[in-house]
Design a protein around this motif. Structure first.
Motif: not given
Length: 224
Positions: A113, A116-117
């Protein structure tokens, strides 16, 4: 997938919306019964946890084998973040004090995660910084503060995280001694003096803070 509502308290009250969405959407929901151990000190760690309901005790074993309770955490608290930055053995044992509900996110899922962010890393670095300050404060208190000051601070903290009216605490004198790194006899002597002066009332079921203002004064080392 059912999205679990997160508590608006503790670390989660200041966490970003992205972190809250990740925990709510991807984490596994866990339940613990009173007295159940989530993990033991020294076990390999691979997950981040958030407390949804209940209370957990964090403790370690001293070199002489004596248990030392470090803290009690309730809804909104997040822990286990150390394994995200430095995978290795758990630094404490975590035990349910009552029926608890947790969210668990695996180390690899958190890293996926973050890739991705990247903004999620800011939340987790903030959490790690909070934990480092907490550990430093705990060490300073154990080394430099006298028992009455340590005990007053711990009572204020524990009654705040234990829920209820913020005054009652269902812990024995032996359990309080574990939290402040002292003997039960020393804790009993201090509590008896506070009971006589009306700061607390105490019995076999625990204690109640009757004069929180005075207890805050006792918790201030400059007021000694």
């Amino acid at each position: 997938m059912t999205v679990i509502p997160l508590p608006e308290s503790g670390f989660l009250s200041a966490a970003s919306d992205d972190l809250k969405r990740m925990l709510a959407a991807q984490a596994v929901d866990l339940a613990l019964q009173p007295g159940e151990v989530l993990f033991e000190q020294g076990e390999p760690g691979d997950s981040l946890y958030a407390i949804i309901e209940g209370q957990l005790e964090f403790s370690i074993l001293a070199a002489d084998g004596r248990k030392l309770s470090l803290d009690m955490m309730g809804p909104g608290a997040v822990f286990g973040e150390i394994t995200l930055f430095d995978p290795g053995p758990r630094t404490a044992t975590v035990t349910a004090l009552m029926q608890c509900r947790l969210l668990r996110v695996r180390h690899d899922d958190v890293l996926d995660n973050i890739r991705r962010n990247p903004d999620l890393a800011e939340d987790l670095i903030h959490l790690a910084g909070q934990r480092m300050r907490w550990m430093g404060r705990l060490l300073n208190e154990q080394v430099f503060l006298p028992l009455p000051t340590r005990l007053a601070r711990k009572l204020l903290h524990l009654t705040e995280v234990s829920g209820g009216d913020g005054a009652a605490l269902a812990l024995s004198q032996a359990e309080l001694a574990e939290f402040v790194g002292a003997t039960r006899e020393a804790v009993s002597k201090t509590l008896s003096a506070w009971k006589k002066s009306g700061v607390i009332t105490a019995g076999r079921g625990g204690l109640v803070i009757e004069d929180r203002i005075t207890l805050r004064t006792l918790a201030d080392p400059d007021a000694i």
